[in-house]
Write a protein that holds these residues in place. Structure first.
Motif, PDB file in Angstrom:
ATOM      1  N   GLY A  79     -17.437   6.437   0.805  1.00 34.38           N
ATOM      2  CA  GLY A  79     -16.274   5.653   0.823  1.00 34.38           C
ATOM      3  C   GLY A  79     -16.235   4.050   0.818  1.00 34.38           C
ATOM      4  N   TRP A  80     -15.321   3.646   0.528  1.00 35.28           N
ATOM      5  CA  TRP A  80     -15.200   2.162   0.710  1.00 35.28           C
ATOM      6  C   TRP A  80     -14.142   1.860   1.735  1.00 35.28           C
ATOM      7  CZ3 TRP A  80     -18.495  -1.239  -0.881  1.00 35.28           C
ATOM      8  CH2 TRP A  80     -19.378  -0.778  -2.208  1.00 35.28           C
ATOM      9  N   PHE A  81     -14.397   0.937   2.823  1.00 31.69           N
ATOM     10  CA  PHE A  81     -13.398   0.552   3.806  1.00 31.69           C
ATOM     11  C   PHE A  81     -13.404  -0.845   3.683  1.00 31.69           C
ATOM     12  CE2 PHE A  81     -13.153   4.537   6.467  1.00 31.69           C
ATOM     13  CZ  PHE A  81     -14.156   5.217   5.644  1.00 31.69           C
ATOM     14  N   ARG A  82     -12.540  -1.549   4.244  1.00 26.35           N
ATOM     15  CA  ARG A  82     -12.286  -2.864   4.376  1.00 26.35           C
ATOM     16  C   ARG A  82     -11.670  -3.247   5.612  1.00 26.35           C
ATOM     17  NH1 ARG A  82      -7.905  -4.554  -0.358  1.00 26.35           N
ATOM     18  NH2 ARG A  82      -5.948  -3.543   0.903  1.00 26.35           N
ATOM     19  N   GLN A  83     -12.108  -4.537   6.091  1.00 28.60           N
ATOM     20  CA  GLN A  83     -11.574  -5.097   7.160  1.00 28.60           C
ATOM     21  C   GLN A  83     -11.138  -6.622   7.173  1.00 28.60           C
ATOM     22  OE1 GLN A  83     -14.228  -4.544  10.881  1.00 28.60           O
ATOM     23  NE2 GLN A  83     -12.526  -4.942  12.097  1.00 28.60           N
ATOM     24  N   ALA A  84      -9.977  -6.800   7.350  1.00 31.44           N
ATOM     25  CA  ALA A  84      -9.670  -8.165   7.443  1.00 31.44           C
ATOM     26  C   ALA A  84      -9.374  -8.913   8.336  1.00 31.44           C
ATOM     27  CB  ALA A  84      -8.092  -8.440   6.595  1.00 31.44           C
ATOM     28  N   PRO A  85      -9.400 -10.266   8.435  1.00 32.33           N
ATOM     29  CA  PRO A  85      -9.653 -10.848   9.713  1.00 32.33           C
ATOM     30  C   PRO A  85      -8.598 -10.687  10.712  1.00 32.33           C
ATOM     31  CG  PRO A  85      -9.954 -12.514   8.164  1.00 32.33           C
ATOM     32  CD  PRO A  85      -9.751 -11.124   7.332  1.00 32.33           C
ATOM     33  N   GLY A  86      -8.821 -10.271  11.871  1.00 34.63           N
ATOM     34  CA  GLY A  86      -7.856  -9.670  12.955  1.00 34.63           C
ATOM     35  C   GLY A  86      -7.150  -8.309  12.754  1.00 34.63           C
ATOM     36  N   LYS A  87      -7.582  -7.697  11.744  1.00 32.23           N
ATOM     37  CA  LYS A  87      -7.252  -6.376  11.546  1.00 32.23           C
ATOM     38  C   LYS A  87      -8.371  -5.256  11.969  1.00 32.23           C
ATOM     39  CE  LYS A  87      -3.498  -7.573   8.298  1.00 32.23           C
ATOM     40  NZ  LYS A  87      -2.809  -7.284   7.200  1.00 32.23           N
ATOM     41  N   GLY A  88      -7.973  -3.903  11.771  1.00 26.81           N
ATOM     42  CA  GLY A  88      -8.884  -2.901  12.005  1.00 26.81           C
ATOM     43  C   GLY A  88      -9.448  -2.565  10.747  1.00 26.81           C
ATOM     44  N   ARG A  89     -10.407  -1.718  10.827  1.00 27.90           N
ATOM     45  CA  ARG A  89     -11.176  -1.473   9.611  1.00 27.90           C
ATOM     46  C   ARG A  89     -10.455  -0.305   8.960  1.00 27.90           C
ATOM     47  NH1 ARG A  89     -17.597  -0.393   9.855  1.00 27.90           N
ATOM     48  NH2 ARG A  89     -17.326  -2.471  10.554  1.00 27.90           N
ATOM     49  N   ALA A  90     -10.229  -0.141   7.626  1.00 26.74           N
ATOM     50  CA  ALA A  90      -9.030   0.895   6.872  1.00 26.74           C
ATOM     51  C   ALA A  90      -9.716   1.391   5.699  1.00 26.74           C
ATOM     52  CB  ALA A  90      -7.901   0.151   6.403  1.00 26.74           C
ATOM     53  N   ASP A  91      -9.712   2.551   5.456  1.00 28.04           N
ATOM     54  CA  ASP A  91     -10.249   3.347   4.277  1.00 28.04           C
ATOM     55  C   ASP A  91      -9.494   3.164   3.259  1.00 28.04           C
ATOM     56  OD1 ASP A  91      -9.073   6.559   4.028  1.00 28.04           O
ATOM     57  OD2 ASP A  91      -8.480   5.185   5.722  1.00 28.04           O
ATOM     58  N   ILE A  92     -10.082   2.707   2.042  1.00 26.96           N
ATOM     59  CA  ILE A  92      -9.221   2.120   0.971  1.00 26.96           C
ATOM     60  C   ILE A  92      -9.869   3.263  -0.293  1.00 26.96           C
ATOM     61  CG2 ILE A  92      -8.859  -0.007   1.448  1.00 26.96           C
ATOM     62  CD1 ILE A  92     -11.177  -0.726  -0.477  1.00 26.96           C
ATOM     63  N   ALA A  93     -10.778   3.668  -0.271  1.00 24.64           N
ATOM     64  CA  ALA A  93     -11.130   4.602  -1.368  1.00 24.64           C
ATOM     65  C   ALA A  93     -12.254   5.450  -1.017  1.00 24.64           C
ATOM     66  CB  ALA A  93     -11.542   3.974  -2.710  1.00 24.64           C
ATOM     67  N   THR A  94     -12.045   6.770  -1.365  1.00 26.92           N
ATOM     68  CA  THR A  94     -13.228   8.197  -0.950  1.00 26.92           C
ATOM     69  C   THR A  94     -13.518   8.725  -2.247  1.00 26.92           C
ATOM     70  OG1 THR A  94     -11.591   9.352   0.210  1.00 26.92           O
ATOM     71  CG2 THR A  94     -12.736   7.661   1.558  1.00 26.92           C
ATOM     72  N   ILE A  95     -14.643   9.470  -1.991  1.00 25.43           N
ATOM     73  CA  ILE A  95     -15.026  10.576  -2.923  1.00 25.43           C
ATOM     74  C   ILE A  95     -15.722  11.467  -2.321  1.00 25.43           C
ATOM     75  CG2 ILE A  95     -17.103   9.130  -3.807  1.00 25.43           C
ATOM     76  CD1 ILE A  95     -16.363  10.536  -6.742  1.00 25.43           C
ATOM     77  N   ASP A  96     -15.472  12.839  -2.439  1.00 26.67           N
ATOM     78  CA  ASP A  96     -16.043  13.537  -1.456  1.00 26.67           C
ATOM     79  C   ASP A  96     -17.364  14.442  -2.223  1.00 26.67           C
ATOM     80  OD1 ASP A  96     -13.356  16.322  -1.610  1.00 26.67           O
ATOM     81  OD2 ASP A  96     -14.986  15.786  -2.913  1.00 26.67           O
ATOM     82  N   GLY A  97     -17.864  15.566  -1.720  1.00 30.68           N
ATOM     83  CA  GLY A  97     -18.741  16.269  -2.387  1.00 30.68           C
ATOM     84  C   GLY A  97     -18.431  16.990  -3.324  1.00 30.68           C
ATOM     85  N   ASP A  98     -17.199  17.103  -3.656  1.00 28.47           N
ATOM     86  CA  ASP A  98     -16.926  17.820  -4.975  1.00 28.47           C
ATOM     87  C   ASP A  98     -16.044  16.745  -6.075  1.00 28.47           C
ATOM     88  OD1 ASP A  98     -15.665  20.547  -2.927  1.00 28.47           O
ATOM     89  OD2 ASP A  98     -17.395  20.557  -4.066  1.00 28.47           O
ATOM     90  N   SER A  99     -16.481  15.661  -5.499  1.00 29.35           N
ATOM     91  CA  SER A  99     -16.042  14.595  -6.506  1.00 29.35           C
ATOM     92  C   SER A  99     -14.652  14.118  -6.696  1.00 29.35           C
ATOM     93  CB  SER A  99     -16.621  14.578  -7.995  1.00 29.35           C
ATOM     94  OG  SER A  99     -17.791  14.799  -8.004  1.00 29.35           O
ATOM     95  N   ARG A 100     -13.843  14.787  -5.490  1.00 27.60           N
ATOM     96  CA  ARG A 100     -12.580  14.562  -5.554  1.00 27.60           C
ATOM     97  C   ARG A 100     -12.278  13.031  -4.772  1.00 27.60           C
ATOM     98  NH1 ARG A 100     -11.409  20.108  -2.615  1.00 27.60           N
ATOM     99  NH2 ARG A 100     -12.922  19.216  -1.217  1.00 27.60           N
ATOM    100  N   THR A 101     -11.543  12.214  -5.527  1.00 26.45           N
ATOM    101  CA  THR A 101     -11.198  11.068  -5.039  1.00 26.45           C
ATOM    102  C   THR A 101      -9.987  10.853  -4.305  1.00 26.45           C
ATOM    103  OG1 THR A 101     -10.160  10.200  -7.188  1.00 26.45           O
ATOM    104  CG2 THR A 101     -12.614   9.790  -6.769  1.00 26.45           C
ATOM    105  N   ARG A 102      -9.777   9.819  -3.411  1.00 27.19           N
ATOM    106  CA  ARG A 102      -8.542   9.418  -2.708  1.00 27.19           C
ATOM    107  C   ARG A 102      -8.435   8.029  -2.397  1.00 27.19           C
ATOM    108  NH1 ARG A 102      -6.962   8.633   2.125  1.00 27.19           N
ATOM    109  NH2 ARG A 102      -8.925   8.661   3.031  1.00 27.19           N
ATOM    110  N   TYR A 103      -7.356   7.645  -2.602  1.00 29.19           N
ATOM    111  CA  TYR A 103      -7.074   5.904  -2.506  1.00 29.19           C
ATOM    112  C   TYR A 103      -5.962   5.824  -1.655  1.00 29.19           C
ATOM    113  CZ  TYR A 103      -9.753   5.862  -6.880  1.00 29.19           C
ATOM    114  OH  TYR A 103     -10.694   5.790  -7.675  1.00 29.19           O
ATOM    115  N   ALA A 104      -6.062   4.657  -0.932  1.00 22.73           N
ATOM    116  CA  ALA A 104      -5.081   4.185  -0.018  1.00 22.73           C
ATOM    117  C   ALA A 104      -3.896   3.700  -1.088  1.00 22.73           C
ATOM    118  CB  ALA A 104      -5.518   2.936   0.698  1.00 22.73           C
ATOM    119  N   ASP A 105      -2.743   3.713  -0.678  1.00 23.81           N
ATOM    120  CA  ASP A 105      -1.473   3.302  -1.302  1.00 23.81           C
ATOM    121  C   ASP A 105      -1.622   1.472  -1.772  1.00 23.81           C
ATOM    122  OD1 ASP A 105       1.190   5.237   0.103  1.00 23.81           O
ATOM    123  OD2 ASP A 105      -0.458   5.662  -1.358  1.00 23.81           O
ATOM    124  N   SER A 106      -2.144   0.937  -1.076  1.00 25.76           N
ATOM    125  CA  SER A 106      -2.479  -0.657  -1.163  1.00 25.76           C
ATOM    126  C   SER A 106      -3.201  -0.992  -2.464  1.00 25.76           C
ATOM    127  CB  SER A 106      -2.809  -1.236  -0.066  1.00 25.76           C
ATOM    128  OG  SER A 106      -4.294  -0.521   0.575  1.00 25.76           O
TER     129      SER A 106
END
Length: 121
Positions: free
Chosen positions: A35-62
Motif C-alpha cells: 500500500g501507499w500511505f501519506r502524511q501531510a504536515p499536522g495530519k495523521g497518516r492515511a492510506d490512499i491506495a492498496t493492492i492485496d495478495g489477490d491483486s485487488r486494488t482499493r483507493y481513497a476517494d481523494s
C-alpha cells in the motif's frame, strides 16, 4: 520480513504527474498486501491506495481516478502513478506491506522511510 525503499518523490506544479516506486527486498506475490500511505504536515497518516495478495486494488476517494497503484511482474516493485496533482496532495508518501492471510490484509507493519511530494499551485 520485508524491507521497503521508496523513490520518485519531488516537486511538481499543480496538474502535473509523478510516479513513485517502492522496491521490496523479496517478492510479495500472494503473501503480502502492499500500500501507499501519506502524511501531510499536522495530519495523521492515511492510506490512499492498496493492492492485496489477490491483486485487488482499493483507493481513497481523494485520489480515485487520479492515482493508480500497480506492481511489476516479479512483485518486487510497487508503483504509484499520480496524475492531475493538486496542492493538497503535498505530503510525505510511504510504502507499506502487510501479511495477506485469509483474504485480508492483517496489518501494515512494514514501512519504508518515505519520499516527499510537493505540489505547488
Amino acid at each position: 520480513q520485508v524491507q521497503l525503499v521508496e523513490s520518485g518523490g519531488g516537486a511538481v506544479q499543480a496538474g502535473g504527474s509523478l510516479r513513485l516506486s517502492c522496491t521490496a527486498s523479496r517478492h510479495t506475490y500472494g503473501t503480502y498486501c502492499m500500500g501507499w500511505f501519506r502524511q501531510a504536515p499536522g495530519k495523521g497518516r492515511a492510506d490512499i491506495a492498496t493492492i492485496d495478495g489477490d491483486s485487488r486494488t482499493r483507493y481513497a476517494d481523494s485520489v480515485k481516478g487520479r492515482f493508480a497503484i500497480s506492481q511489476d511482474n516479479a512483485k518486487t516493485t510497487l508503483y504509484l502513478q499520480m496524475n492531475s496533482l493538486k496542492p493538497e496532495d503535498t505530503a510525505m508518501y510511504y510504502c507499506a506491506a502487510s501479511v495477506f492471510s485469509g483474504g485480508v490484509c492483517v496489518a501494515f507493519n512494514y514501512w519504508g522511510q518515505g519520499t516527499q511530494v510537493t505540489v505547488s499551485s
